[in-house]
Design a protein around this motif. Sequence first.
Motif, short mmCIF file in Angstrom:
data_model
loop_
_atom_site.label_atom_id
_atom_site.label_comp_id
_atom_site.label_asym_id
_atom_site.label_seq_id
_atom_site.Cartn_x
_atom_site.Cartn_y
_atom_site.Cartn_z
N ILE A 78 4.71 -12.09 0.03
CA ILE A 78 4.79 -12.96 1.20
C ILE A 78 5.79 -14.05 0.86
CG2 ILE A 78 3.52 -14.35 2.88
CD1 ILE A 78 0.99 -12.95 2.04
N TYR A 106 3.69 -15.85 -2.07
CA TYR A 106 2.62 -15.09 -2.71
C TYR A 106 3.12 -13.73 -3.17
CZ TYR A 106 -1.84 -13.21 -3.97
OH TYR A 106 -2.85 -12.67 -4.71
N PHE A 107 2.88 -13.43 -4.43
CA PHE A 107 3.33 -12.18 -5.05
C PHE A 107 2.14 -11.33 -5.44
CE2 PHE A 107 7.91 -13.00 -5.64
CZ PHE A 107 7.94 -14.31 -5.23
N PRO A 108 2.35 -10.01 -5.63
CA PRO A 108 1.22 -9.11 -5.90
C PRO A 108 0.42 -9.46 -7.16
CG PRO A 108 3.12 -7.84 -5.23
CD PRO A 108 3.60 -9.24 -5.42
N LEU A 109 -0.87 -9.22 -7.04
CA LEU A 109 -1.83 -9.39 -8.15
C LEU A 109 -1.58 -8.37 -9.25
CD1 LEU A 109 -4.76 -10.43 -9.06
CD2 LEU A 109 -5.64 -8.45 -7.84
N LEU A 110 -1.14 -7.17 -8.86
CA LEU A 110 -1.03 -6.06 -9.81
C LEU A 110 0.41 -5.84 -10.24
CD1 LEU A 110 -3.51 -3.71 -7.94
CD2 LEU A 110 -3.95 -5.05 -10.01
N GLU A 116 -3.16 -5.06 -1.22
CA GLU A 116 -3.70 -6.39 -1.49
C GLU A 116 -3.43 -7.26 -0.27
OE1 GLU A 116 -1.73 -8.75 -4.46
OE2 GLU A 116 -3.30 -10.26 -4.50
#
Lengths: 489, 489
Positions: free
Chosen positions: B36, A64-68, B168
């Motif tokens: 993550i 999972y990588f950042p939304l922003l 986040e």
Amino acid sequence: MQKITPQEQDFATWYTDVIEAAQMADYSPVRGCMVIRPYGYSIWENIQKILDEKIKETGHENAYFPLLIPKSFLSREAAHVEGFAKECAVVTHSRLKAVQKDGKSEVVVDPESKLEEELVIRPTSETIMHTMFAKWIQSWRDLPLLINQWANIVRWEMRTRLFLRTAEFLWQEGHTAHATQEEAQEETIKMLGVYSEFMENYLALPVVPGAKSTTERFAGAAETYAVEALMRDGKALQAGTSHNLGQNFAKAFNIQFQDKNGQLAHVWQTSWGVSTRLIGAIILAHGDNQGLILPPRVAPVQIVIVPIYKKEEERTEICKAAHALKAKLSGFKVKVDDRDQMKPGAKFFEWEKRGVPLRVELGPRDVAENKVVVADRLSGKKTSMPIAEFLQNAQKLLDQFQQNLLERAREFRRQHTFHLDSYEEFKQKIEGGGFFALHWCGSATCEEKIKEETKATIRCMPLDAKEEKGKCIYCQAPSNKRVIIARAY
Amino acid sequence: MQKITPQEQDFATWYTDVIEAAQMADYSPVRGCMVIRPYGYSIWENIQKILDEKIKETGHENAYFPLLIPKSFLSREAAHVEGFAKECAVVTHSRLKAVQKDGKSEVVVDPESKLEEELVIRPTSETIMHTMFAKWIQSWRDLPLLINQWANIVRWEMRTRLFLRTAEFLWQEGHTAHATQEEAQEETIKMLGVYSEFMENYLALPVVPGAKSTTERFAGAAETYAVEALMRDGKALQAGTSHNLGQNFAKAFNIQFQDKNGQLAHVWQTSWGVSTRLIGAIILAHGDNQGLILPPRVAPVQIVIVPIYKKEEERTEICKAAHALKAKLSGFKVKVDDRDQMKPGAKFFEWEKRGVPLRVELGPRDVAENKVVVADRLSGKKTSMPIAEFLQNAQKLLDQFQQNLLERAREFRRQHTFHLDSYEEFKQKIEGGGFFALHWCGSATCEEKIKEETKATIRCMPLDAKEEKGKCIYCQAPSNKRVIIARAY
């Protein structure tokens, strides 16, 4: 009770009516964003579960990588930012504050919280992922790097449509890095194959896998491939894409590795994705005037049991029998609709709208005779059979349903795929929709002209297109393969 | 090779060292946001899978609501917006554009794309969900409405820490509506129970469920409950929360239903959530100076098989035996570490850092004798046993490991829970960490003073606290139950 507009009267309204009637989704008060209701979301969960397994079986790991994403990252690959600049949700501040205005308290954006650098909500994650890849990849031993992410995405689309095109949508995005060009190309095609197979076998959706024209390429890709499906109104729908990114991003993000000979080289990359758009595809490819028809392999409810009784004293016994039947159907997704104060006919109507493959009717006489009536959502046929027989055949009936649905979609596509060599004929026939297998010279000029004059686009150059001498449908220049042209969603 | 700072030397550095060494997560270049990595994400997937099942078993359905919330929605509940205003990511524009500056092209925010109303990235979804609830709920037949969402959340935290506090994060948020106050309270406590049980049984994390003080309530809630766990540095960690929202949001969003008597009434609501913070809790509650120790029920790898060979000609045979053993361990999460050019010792070290519960060593002599050596990550013990015995006992060994880990955490908590009645003694002892069961009069003033003087906060008023006459540790006013006070993450 919600009425569904017939397809032949207004297909677009039929589509939104079905979504509302089946309680799959709802427009939200946020421009262009939808709420996916439990019935629609459950289809997405089923899609996720199956596809996630296939993505892992082919060696990929979820992360999972950042939304922003900082604006400057998005800008690093020139074609990429150009492709996404016009539809970016931009975060500029990090606080709200209450102020007094005309004696009333009002909440406003705190100007003092302005960010040094604006952040963009990911419209896709190449740039943020590749920033990390550059850190993680050092040597050929770190390759291939095979990452997948399940995430939400925001693209500020101007014209939105539930599931098909929304400002925010859910998807999976695979991002990989390889030592050689050949490996990247192999991966691109492999994942396109995973998508085709998944769509045919689970969504009963026959698709044409093929390459996109240069004009239709993903912003930043060296080559884009897609799987194209045909909807029941004759329009094409791009159901998934797989991109060979070449070294474009590797160079922009400086992703280098030391090869076996100790030489530094840029990696070769791919990305590929499917989204909640697939739910739209299921509706548009299979639905009829009664509502949804769902492929059993992704249906939230595969079998609905409706107890039928007239007298109140029958109720307990019939409902008990219905639940007993459900208990014997373990492994299937079964719902007993034992709502009181609702007539069986109304229940039938509702579950038809919701596209449940098999409906089992269970009345006092059936219970007495150890029988059930099984109604098939696709054929509409009702069959009475002993309970034991139904239990023994439930899996077979669902498999047969799945197969029939796929066959029907295939047959529909066969009947609506046209091999033409005359532009005039094409211009007439395109009004009726369908896939058009036409010769095209490969020039962007002809592509543009065809689009202008017919609103149809080159959907793809099928991977399995046969060599065949012909002339471009538009300019008559030589061509040796047919491409698929259609009007599209 | 990454070295891990000993806990006793610097616990905070130990924590980040472990995360890096185990490749669980990475700081991203986006302020306060983490990446993550697959090993960390896999733990989250395991948590999701188990908890999702329990959420569904208790009657909830998953759905998906928009990421972006109009500023005015957030403002509708006064306490709510006050609680979140200071940490909001605000979207103000929808386009970027390229401009020429000093002869170079630069990408800037297009001022013409300013939104009419700013949108906030959800810091939690009460306001957007309740807007839809108001539309969906008409009658008592629509209740209870039991919705859950798995989603990403943004809160602009100033001090961030991997997994524990990031701008986040990922979580699940349950949101429900009920006809009566009693039902809402029952739901609040039921979900707190689901969390406690999940944490004890799957994460080996003993927790204290209890009510929060008024000061620590969720912004907009009538009552907040939490489960509190004790970490190995003696600090408390709030591992999950469950809120009884009363009718606060129902009134702000006008969620009314017609009751059985035809009267309009506002619904009673709850919300509850746990997040990726749980991964931080697992690290902090179980880890040691060698690295992670993972509970088998959520470990990405439960058993790692390390082939041991000295001569190259032994390699094929031993690796074959390792894979054959893995094949027989179907149903378990097993990894064969057959990397060449890496010594067994280095592999042991790496899998210890990554917290894999059982390591199986397989050498030429073991293969010849049909034996394996099994090393236990928790006790450090190595046992030689026949392969058949290992296969037969693998589940038992993992269950025992899970139980031992829970027992160890319980024992640690027992040793670090102090029932004190002297404020002076408390002030001394708090430096060493732990849970302090103290009498408190219930006043916010004493709560504030205790926090100021000791940096400790009231973690919760345990649900199972015994009636006991006592005096407030701070002001000596009467109290009839002890509360848990601790320094916390």
